[in-house]
Scaffold this active site. Sequence first.
Site, PDB file in Angstrom:
ATOM      1  N   ARG A 109       0.873  -1.240  -0.063  1.00 58.22           N
ATOM      2  CA  ARG A 109       0.080   0.002   0.212  1.00 58.22           C
ATOM      3  C   ARG A 109       0.841   1.312  -0.207  1.00 58.22           C
ATOM      4  O   ARG A 109       1.871   1.444   0.690  1.00 58.22           O
ATOM      5  CB  ARG A 109      -0.867   0.028   1.197  1.00 58.22           C
ATOM      6  N   SER A 178       7.022  -5.363   6.892  1.00 59.16           N
ATOM      7  CA  SER A 178       6.637  -6.594   7.812  1.00 59.16           C
ATOM      8  C   SER A 178       7.175  -7.892   7.657  1.00 59.16           C
ATOM      9  O   SER A 178       6.679  -9.071   7.467  1.00 59.16           O
ATOM     10  CB  SER A 178       5.096  -6.733   7.763  1.00 59.16           C
ATOM     11  N   ASP A 231       4.910  -3.635  10.848  1.00 54.55           N
ATOM     12  CA  ASP A 231       3.556  -3.315  11.054  1.00 54.55           C
ATOM     13  C   ASP A 231       3.047  -3.335  12.205  1.00 54.55           C
ATOM     14  O   ASP A 231       1.932  -2.501  12.793  1.00 54.55           O
ATOM     15  CB  ASP A 231       2.739  -4.302  10.133  1.00 54.55           C
TER      16      ASP A 231
HETATM   17  C1  BGC Z   1       6.646 -10.933   9.930  1.00 49.55           C
HETATM   18  C2  BGC Z   1       6.667 -10.031  11.297  1.00 49.55           C
HETATM   19  C3  BGC Z   1       5.243  -9.229  10.977  1.00 49.55           C
HETATM   20  C4  BGC Z   1       3.892 -10.365  10.684  1.00 49.55           C
HETATM   21  C5  BGC Z   1       2.691  -9.763  10.589  1.00 49.55           C
HETATM   22  C6  BGC Z   1       5.609 -11.949  10.320  1.00 49.55           C
HETATM   23  O1  BGC Z   1       5.600 -12.967   9.175  1.00 49.55           O
HETATM   24  O2  BGC Z   1       7.913 -11.699  10.575  1.00 49.55           O
HETATM   25  O3  BGC Z   1       7.589  -8.921  11.007  1.00 49.55           O
HETATM   26  O4  BGC Z   1       4.943  -8.383  11.792  1.00 49.55           O
HETATM   27  O5  BGC Z   1       4.586 -11.364   9.939  1.00 49.55           O
HETATM   28  O6  BGC Z   1       2.598  -9.120   9.430  1.00 49.55           O
END
Ligand code: BGC
Length: 480
Positions: A109, A178, A231
Site C-alpha cells: 500500500r 513486515s 507493521d
Molecule cells: C513477520 C513480522 C510481521 C508479521 C505480521 C511475520 O511473518 O515476520 O515482522 O509483523 O508477519 O505481518
Amino acid sequence: MAAEGSELRSPPATAAAAAPPPKRRKIEPSRRDRPSQVALDRDKVASSSSSLVSGTPPLRVDLNKVREAKRYAVFQAQHEGCLGSYKSFDSSDEHGLFYALDLGGTNFRVIRVQLGGREKRVVSQQYEEVAIPPHLMVGTSMELFDFIAAELESFVKTEGEDFHLPEGRQRELGFTFSFPVHQTSISSGTLIKWTKGFSINGTVGEDVVAELSRAMERQGLDMKVTALVNDTVGTLAGGRYVDNDVVAAVILGTGTNAAYVEHANAIPKWTGLLPRSGNMVINMEWGNFKSERLPRSDYDNALDFEKIVRRILLKLAHDASLFGDVVPTKLEQRFILRTPDMSAMHHDTSHDLKHLGAKLKDILGVADTSLEARYITLHVCDLVAERGASLAAAGIYGILKKLGRDKVPSDGSQKQRTVIALDGGLYEHYKKFRTCLEATLADLLGEEAASSVVVKLANDGSGIGAALLAASHSQYASVE
Ligand code: BGC
C-alpha cells in the site's frame, strides 16, 4: 534482543506463475473513522465453546492447553526470544505531508497523509493498494523494489490540492516492512529472512531501506525514508495517535506478530540512555518463537491455517478414506485451500452443510461428499481455528501480564483502561476466530480484569503509524 539506538521522540499521542494484472483500489478520504471497537464480552465465552451448527458435538476450549500456552507466552514475553526495536512514543505535534509504504504481504500500500498537528490530526489521507505480481515474489531484489518504486512514483504524481509540501523540501516516507529485520537505526535495518511466500535472491542481510532508496533513485523519485517500522509498531503508533490507552498492537493475517509499550527500565538488555517518556516499544516477532514448552503437532511446521487444514484432510483422506476410495489429487496442492475458503466452510450454518460441500467440490473437485465427511471437515476447521485463536489470546494475555494489566488493582485504585489494537484479515474477517480469541482472552483474564480491556480493530493503522513516525523523524524536525 536486537536493540535500536534511536529513540522515537514523537508521536503519537495517541509461487511463481504468469503475473495477473495488479489490482488497484483507491479509497479516500480517511478510513480512520471506521474502526470498530470490540469490548470483551463474557457471553462470547459460552458461545465460542459450542458449535453454531446443530448436530455437531460442542467444542470446548481445552483449558489445559490454554494454560500451557499462557505459561509459554508469559515466559517468552519475560525472557528471551524478543527480536525488536526499542522505541519510545512521546506525544508531539506533527504537521505536513508525509508518505508511507506498507509492504508485508502479497499486496503493498502507498499512503499519503497531511498532518495538521495536535488539534487537527489527520487532515487528508489517500492510499492505493497494489498487488505484487507473483513472479516478483520469487525474483530478484532489484526487480521487486523497482516495481514498488515505480508504483510509488505514479502515486506521487497524483498528489492533489489537499496535500502541501513546503517549497524546497524533499518528500519523506515511513517504510512499514513486515518481515523479520535486524533494525540498525530508526531508518535502516537488515533483512533476516523472507516469510509469507517471498523468496527473493539478494535481500537477506541487506539494508532494506537502502534497497528501496536505490530503486527510488533509479526511478528519479526524490524521496527520503526517515523511518523503518514493522507493521506491529506502525499499528501501535497509529493506534496511540487516536487513543492513549493502546498498549499493544497485534497482527493476525498472513503473518502474525505483536508489539507493546514497555517501561524502558524493565528492559535489562537496554544499555543506552533512557528515553524521556520512560517508554519503549518492543517488536516481539512472536511468530518466530519455537519452544519445548509449547506442545507442537506434526502440522506445526506449516504454521498457517490453510496448510494445516489441508494436511489434516489429506491425512484423513489417506488413512480413513474421508472422501471415499480415491484421495482427491487437489488436496496435495499447496495453497489450494485459502483462509477465506476455510472461513466460508467453517461458517456454514445449513443443517446439511451444503455450502461446505459446495466449497469442497469447487476447490478440491470432490463431488458428492457424505454428510459425515462434511461434519468432519467442519470439525477440523473448528479445531484449527480455535487452537490458533487460543494461542493468540494467550500471547496477548502474556503481554498484559508482563505489563501488570491482567488484574484489577489490589490497592483499591481505579482500574486502568487497556486497549489492544488488532489488525489483519484473520481477525477482521474470520468471525469464529475472532469470537474465540476474545472469549479465551476474557476467560484468561477473569470477568473483572476483562471489563477494562478493549480489543479494537485498527484497520490500516500501520500505514498511518509509519507516516507519523516518518514525520517525527523528519530531517526538518529541528527546523520547526
Ligand atoms: C513477520 C513480522 C510481521 C508479521 C505480521 C511475520 O511473518 O515476520 O515482522 O509483523 O508477519 O505481518
